[in-house]
Design a protein around this motif. Structure first.
Motif, PDB file in Angstrom:
ATOM      1  N   GLU A 131       0.941  -1.223  -0.082  1.00 14.84           N
ATOM      2  CA  GLU A 131       0.084  -0.082   0.205  1.00 14.84           C
ATOM      3  C   GLU A 131       0.826   1.035   0.171  1.00 14.84           C
ATOM      4  O   GLU A 131       0.418   2.099  -0.621  1.00 14.84           O
ATOM      5  CB  GLU A 131      -1.004   0.158   1.227  1.00 14.84           C
ATOM      6  N   ALA A 132       1.705   1.313   0.774  1.00 16.79           N
ATOM      7  CA  ALA A 132       2.612   2.428   1.078  1.00 16.79           C
ATOM      8  C   ALA A 132       3.418   2.886  -0.493  1.00 16.79           C
ATOM      9  O   ALA A 132       3.372   3.678  -0.927  1.00 16.79           O
ATOM     10  CB  ALA A 132       3.870   2.208   1.968  1.00 16.79           C
ATOM     11  N   ILE A 133       3.977   1.572  -0.982  1.00 17.88           N
ATOM     12  CA  ILE A 133       4.746   1.896  -2.349  1.00 17.88           C
ATOM     13  C   ILE A 133       3.814   2.236  -3.582  1.00 17.88           C
ATOM     14  O   ILE A 133       3.805   3.025  -4.190  1.00 17.88           O
ATOM     15  CB  ILE A 133       5.475   0.608  -2.818  1.00 17.88           C
ATOM     16  N   GLN A 134       2.446   1.795  -3.746  1.00 19.43           N
ATOM     17  CA  GLN A 134       1.391   2.003  -4.443  1.00 19.43           C
ATOM     18  C   GLN A 134       0.914   3.424  -4.538  1.00 19.43           C
ATOM     19  O   GLN A 134       0.623   4.100  -5.212  1.00 19.43           O
ATOM     20  CB  GLN A 134       0.278   1.055  -4.248  1.00 19.43           C
ATOM     21  N   ALA A 135       0.953   3.887  -3.021  1.00 21.42           N
ATOM     22  CA  ALA A 135       0.718   5.194  -2.874  1.00 21.42           C
ATOM     23  C   ALA A 135       1.738   6.324  -3.187  1.00 21.42           C
ATOM     24  O   ALA A 135       1.759   7.669  -3.106  1.00 21.42           O
ATOM     25  CB  ALA A 135       0.160   5.509  -1.373  1.00 21.42           C
ATOM     26  N   GLY A 136       2.734   5.839  -3.334  1.00 23.77           N
ATOM     27  CA  GLY A 136       3.956   6.661  -3.596  1.00 23.77           C
ATOM     28  C   GLY A 136       4.831   7.126  -2.443  1.00 23.77           C
ATOM     29  O   GLY A 136       5.670   8.141  -2.731  1.00 23.77           O
ATOM     30  N   SER A 137       4.422   6.531  -1.425  1.00 17.60           N
ATOM     31  CA  SER A 137       5.296   6.834  -0.013  1.00 17.60           C
ATOM     32  C   SER A 137       6.475   5.683   0.160  1.00 17.60           C
ATOM     33  O   SER A 137       6.663   4.841  -0.387  1.00 17.60           O
ATOM     34  CB  SER A 137       4.384   6.662   1.185  1.00 17.60           C
ATOM     35  N   LEU A 138       7.365   6.329   1.041  1.00 19.29           N
ATOM     36  CA  LEU A 138       8.478   5.404   1.507  1.00 19.29           C
ATOM     37  C   LEU A 138       8.307   4.494   2.824  1.00 19.29           C
ATOM     38  O   LEU A 138       7.879   5.165   3.825  1.00 19.29           O
ATOM     39  CB  LEU A 138       9.624   6.478   1.616  1.00 19.29           C
ATOM     40  N   PRO A 139       8.249   3.239   2.630  1.00 23.94           N
ATOM     41  CA  PRO A 139       7.919   2.504   3.724  1.00 23.94           C
ATOM     42  C   PRO A 139       9.208   2.381   4.563  1.00 23.94           C
ATOM     43  O   PRO A 139      10.529   2.107   4.412  1.00 23.94           O
ATOM     44  CB  PRO A 139       7.773   1.154   2.966  1.00 23.94           C
TER      45      PRO A 139
END
Length: 121
Positions: A23-31
């Motif tokens: 979810e984080a990567i699909q949202a463009g965020s850094l996990p």
């Protein structure tokens, strides 16, 4: 919303590759992948066998100390020293791999490699 956050905390789930990671990567965020056991987290994260270094390329692999609260309080300082630009570029470049279609393509690739290795024996 997850897409408005730069860093997303991703605690380990039932299996090391937690759904929140995708979810984080699909949202463009850094996990920020958080774990507390002694296993080699990098080995169990998606696409690491292809050479993806989660700690250097996408986000941060963070092993919590026994005192989890103390570890959590030290996290903001650890994140401040992480270069962000390269990681955000990698997330944008690899985002498609963290979709249903991307995972399906990866599974087909792995099965083809395994079949090829089996034929060579």
């Amino acid at each position: 919303q997850i897409s408005q956050s730069l860093w997303i905390l991703v605690p380990v789930g039932t299996y090391p590759a937690a759904f929140t990671l995708y979810e984080a990567i699909q949202a463009g965020s850094l996990p920020v992948y958080m774990y507390s056991s002694s296993f080699d987290a990098q080995r169990f994260l998606p696409y690491s066998e292809l050479g993806l270094d989660w700690d250097a390329d996408l986000g941060m692999v963070w092993r919590a100390k026994e005192n989890f609260t103390e570890s959590l309080l030290s996290l903001p300082n650890a994140l401040r020293v992480r270069p962000v630009k390269h990681r955000l570029e990698m997330v944008r470049w690899m985002r498609h791999l963290f979709t249903t279609e991307g995972i399906y393509s990866y599974i087909k690739l792995v099965l083809a490699v395994v079949a090829n290795e089996t034929e060579d024996r």
